[in-house]
Motif scaffolding. Structure first.
Motif, PDB file in Angstrom:
ATOM      1  N   THR A  55       4.312  -1.676 -12.669  1.00 20.26           N
ATOM      2  CA  THR A  55       3.490  -0.485 -12.463  1.00 20.26           C
ATOM      3  C   THR A  55       2.720  -0.551 -11.152  1.00 20.26           C
ATOM      4  O   THR A  55       2.722   0.399 -10.359  1.00 20.26           O
ATOM      5  N   LEU A  56       2.047  -1.698 -10.896  1.00 19.33           N
ATOM      6  CA  LEU A  56       1.322  -1.848  -9.631  1.00 19.33           C
ATOM      7  C   LEU A  56       2.244  -2.255  -8.500  1.00 19.33           C
ATOM      8  O   LEU A  56       1.876  -2.156  -7.326  1.00 19.33           O
ATOM      9  N   VAL A  71      -1.354  -9.081  -3.024  1.00 21.56           N
ATOM     10  CA  VAL A  71      -1.807  -7.762  -2.591  1.00 21.56           C
ATOM     11  C   VAL A  71      -1.605  -7.623  -1.090  1.00 21.56           C
ATOM     12  O   VAL A  71      -1.140  -6.605  -0.594  1.00 21.56           O
ATOM     13  N   ASN A  72      -1.959  -8.663  -0.342  1.00 20.69           N
ATOM     14  CA  ASN A  72      -1.603  -8.785   1.075  1.00 20.69           C
ATOM     15  C   ASN A  72      -1.485 -10.267   1.385  1.00 20.69           C
ATOM     16  O   ASN A  72      -1.513 -11.097   0.462  1.00 20.69           O
ATOM     17  N   ASP A  73      -1.363 -10.628   2.639  1.00 22.67           N
ATOM     18  CA  ASP A  73      -1.130 -12.032   2.985  1.00 22.67           C
ATOM     19  C   ASP A  73      -2.259 -12.956   2.560  1.00 22.67           C
ATOM     20  O   ASP A  73      -2.042 -14.152   2.336  1.00 22.67           O
ATOM     21  N   LEU A  74      -3.488 -12.415   2.431  1.00 24.31           N
ATOM     22  CA  LEU A  74      -4.646 -13.267   2.161  1.00 24.31           C
ATOM     23  C   LEU A  74      -5.440 -12.847   0.932  1.00 24.31           C
ATOM     24  O   LEU A  74      -6.515 -13.388   0.682  1.00 24.31           O
ATOM     25  N   SER A 155      -1.014  -0.540  -3.460  1.00 23.73           N
ATOM     26  CA  SER A 155      -2.122  -0.752  -2.527  1.00 23.73           C
ATOM     27  C   SER A 155      -1.926  -2.107  -1.870  1.00 23.73           C
ATOM     28  O   SER A 155      -1.282  -3.001  -2.432  1.00 23.73           O
ATOM     29  N   HIS A 156      -2.505  -2.259  -0.682  1.00 26.91           N
ATOM     30  CA  HIS A 156      -2.417  -3.520   0.050  1.00 26.91           C
ATOM     31  C   HIS A 156      -3.795  -4.114   0.334  1.00 26.91           C
ATOM     32  O   HIS A 156      -3.927  -4.962   1.215  1.00 26.91           O
ATOM     33  N   ARG A 157      -4.815  -3.670  -0.408  1.00 26.49           N
ATOM     34  CA  ARG A 157      -6.175  -4.168  -0.152  1.00 26.49           C
ATOM     35  C   ARG A 157      -6.999  -4.212  -1.422  1.00 26.49           C
ATOM     36  O   ARG A 157      -7.061  -3.242  -2.178  1.00 26.49           O
ATOM     37  N   ILE A 158      -7.629  -5.356  -1.680  1.00 27.07           N
ATOM     38  CA  ILE A 158      -8.716  -5.436  -2.656  1.00 27.07           C
ATOM     39  C   ILE A 158      -9.999  -5.165  -1.878  1.00 27.07           C
ATOM     40  O   ILE A 158     -10.269  -5.839  -0.878  1.00 27.07           O
ATOM     41  N   ALA A 240       1.843   8.885  -5.666  1.00 28.14           N
ATOM     42  CA  ALA A 240       3.280   8.890  -5.412  1.00 28.14           C
ATOM     43  C   ALA A 240       3.902   7.533  -5.720  1.00 28.14           C
ATOM     44  O   ALA A 240       4.995   7.450  -6.305  1.00 28.14           O
ATOM     45  N   SER A 241       3.221   6.457  -5.348  1.00 28.62           N
ATOM     46  CA  SER A 241       3.735   5.104  -5.622  1.00 28.62           C
ATOM     47  C   SER A 241       3.791   4.826  -7.112  1.00 28.62           C
ATOM     48  O   SER A 241       4.755   4.240  -7.613  1.00 28.62           O
TER      49      SER A 241
END
Length: 302
Positions: A55-56, A71-74, A155-158, A240-241
């Protein structure tokens, strides 16, 4: 007759100099720049894998009984099996990045903070005044084997995390007075009442949100309070995602304007932990107080 001042022996003078230098270093807090990870408990690992992985849309890796989702590289999310006896909260831990984990551990020790998990693999942990497990991670630390961000990611950010707080003054002494967190925004469901207090990290744009609640919450209420937030430039991209990822239920496309003037969308994982999607910039007028800090962006502000 001129009086001659006695001189300290060279060894004693050097000792005093080193001690004063050590004290100065111990009192200097290294930069705390953002959120590294959020860890949740799950009573149903298979259901959690479906939620976070499909889902995410997050890629994952497993080690030492913990599943980590990139979520992203870090920044990443962690999910581990619910322990026995089960705690009331499904929020297991939060983690912040720092420029110097070794120096920050020394700083906290100097201020009489008990180190719950001593520094290992560039990470250590303490408990805050309300008992929340808080990790500090050396900036740039990457999890071996964790895949790059998936193209299916919603999403790519917390950008923030929040949890139940009953004694804001005690939390302030730790997060604001000791660690240097800064006021970001506060608001409430009703005019004149403060239900949420956001404190921005001292050296970045991510923030921690006190969810003020003075009674014992139900499991569902606790899941609303104990949450984390994924940022986006436009909420339509998230909707949309989620549709592409076959998200089911009315919440998958239910957007709303938050009290802070930012568009939001809320989902709940299988254990009722709230995932709050939030636009980086406000498009409405914040209630209750102005937003005092710089807004987060797609790239981490570090």
């Amino acid at each position: 007759m001129r009086r001659v001042r006695p001189r300290l022996p060279l060894s004693l003078a050097l000792c005093l100099l080193l001690c004063l230098s050590g004290l100065s270093l111990a009192q200097e807090r290294p930069a705390i720049t953002g959120i590294a990870f959020i860890r949740m408990y799950t009573a149903d690992p298979a259901a959690s894998a479906t939620f976070y992985g499909k889902t995410l849309g997050l890629g994952h890796a497993e080690s030492d009984g913990i599943t980590r989702y990139s979520v992203n590289d870090l920044q990443w999310l962690e999910v581990e099996a619910l322990p026995n006896p089960a705690p009331a909260s499904r929020l297991a831990a939060i983690a912040f990045t720092t420029h110097d984990a070794t120096a920050l551990e020394r700083f906290l020790k100097a201020h009489k903070v008990v180190i719950e998990q001593p520094l290992a693999h560039e990470t250590f942990a303490v408990h805050d005044p309300e008992g929340n497990l808080v990790y500090f991670v050396q900036e740039g630390t990457k999890i071996p084997g964790l895949p790059i961000t998936s193209p299916d990611a919603t999403s790519h950010r917390i950008i923030h995390t929040g949890f139940l707080v009953k004694d804001a003054a005690a939390e302030d002494r730790f997060y604001k007075d000791l660690l240097g967190f800064r006021p970001y925004w506060h608001g409430g469901m009703q005019e004149g009442k403060t239900d949420w207090v956001s404190q921005q990290v001292p050296d970045g744009t991510d923030w921690l949100e006190y969810m003020l609640y003075d009674t014992t919450p139900s499991a569902k209420q606790l899941g609303v309070l104990n949450h984390f937030s994924l940022g986006t430039s436009q909420m339509s991209d998230v909707v949309a995602s989620l549709a592409r990822n076959k998200c089911e239920g009315p919440n998958c496309a239910k957007t709303q304007m938050g009290k802070d003037g930012k568009v939001q969308l809320n989902l709940f994982d299988p254990d009722l932990t709230r995932v709050e999607y939030m636009e980086f910039q406000p498009s409405g007028t914040p209630c209750c107080s102005p937003i005092l800090g710089k807004a987060p962006t797609e790239a981490e502000n570090r």
